[in-house]
Enzyme design. Structure first.
Site, short mmCIF file in Angstrom:
data_model
loop_
_atom_site.label_atom_id
_atom_site.label_comp_id
_atom_site.label_asym_id
_atom_site.label_seq_id
_atom_site.Cartn_x
_atom_site.Cartn_y
_atom_site.Cartn_z
N THR A 14 0.81 -1.22 0.00
CA THR A 14 0.00 0.00 0.00
C THR A 14 0.85 1.27 0.00
O THR A 14 2.05 1.24 0.28
CB THR A 14 -0.93 0.03 1.23
OG1 THR A 14 -0.14 0.09 2.41
CG2 THR A 14 -1.83 -1.18 1.27
N ASP A 15 0.16 2.38 -0.29
CA ASP A 15 0.80 3.69 -0.21
C ASP A 15 0.49 4.30 1.17
O ASP A 15 -0.06 3.62 2.05
CB ASP A 15 0.33 4.59 -1.35
CG ASP A 15 -1.18 4.82 -1.36
OD1 ASP A 15 -1.84 4.55 -0.33
OD2 ASP A 15 -1.69 5.25 -2.40
N LEU A 16 0.81 5.55 1.36
CA LEU A 16 0.60 6.20 2.65
C LEU A 16 -0.86 6.25 3.08
O LEU A 16 -1.16 6.34 4.26
CB LEU A 16 1.18 7.61 2.64
CG LEU A 16 2.71 7.70 2.57
CD1 LEU A 16 3.15 9.14 2.37
CD2 LEU A 16 3.33 7.11 3.82
N ILE A 19 -3.91 2.41 0.56
CA ILE A 19 -4.51 1.91 -0.68
C ILE A 19 -3.43 1.20 -1.49
O ILE A 19 -2.27 1.64 -1.53
CB ILE A 19 -5.11 3.09 -1.48
CG1 ILE A 19 -6.29 3.69 -0.70
CG2 ILE A 19 -5.54 2.65 -2.87
CD1 ILE A 19 -6.82 4.98 -1.29
#
Length: 129
Positions: A14-16, A19
């Site tokens: 995931t990203d920050l 997601i």
């Protein structure tokens, strides 16, 4: 025939915002293709050693429809759409609880170990139909 491959979204995927990072969907469908190939009885190491052939992705068309998130359980569905003498076209969808999050069409070809195009072996064409 639909092949299903289940996976879990880990923090590293995931990203920050929590997601799934867009490029990771390509990793998910790659893992599913590897398991699909194994499930139809093709040993890729043996194919390389005995025939000098490897599979390669020639083209990917991808639609990102809805985000997957940390800790989601996803299913990648792989379906053979077209088989010719030189290529296999697969439809691969990533789903969560039956909802399609990511949809793709992937064109697979065979290459020699030196990177030159090669026809798909006849036995593989029969296995993927």
């Amino acid at each position: 025939m639909t092949h299903r491959f289940t996976l879990r979204v880990y923090y590293e995927d995931t990203d920050l915002a929590g997601i799934v990072y867009y490029a990771n969907y390509l990793k998910f469908i790659e893992r599913a293709r590897s398991e699909w190939i194994r499930s139809i009885g093709v040993d890729q190491r043996e194919m390389k050693a005995e025939e000098g052939l490897v599979f390669a992705v020639r083209r990917v068309e991808a639609d990102y429809l809805h985000p997957a998130k940390f800790d989601d359980e996803l299913v990648v569905e792989t379906v053979t759409e077209t088989v010719t003498g030189a290529r296999i076209i697969l439809k691969q969808d990533v789903l969560r609880d039956g909802e399609v999050l990511f949809s793709s069409h992937v064109t697979i070809v065979c290459l020699t170990e030196t990177g030159h195009p090669a026809r798909l072996p006849a036995n593989i064409r029969l296995l993927v139909h």
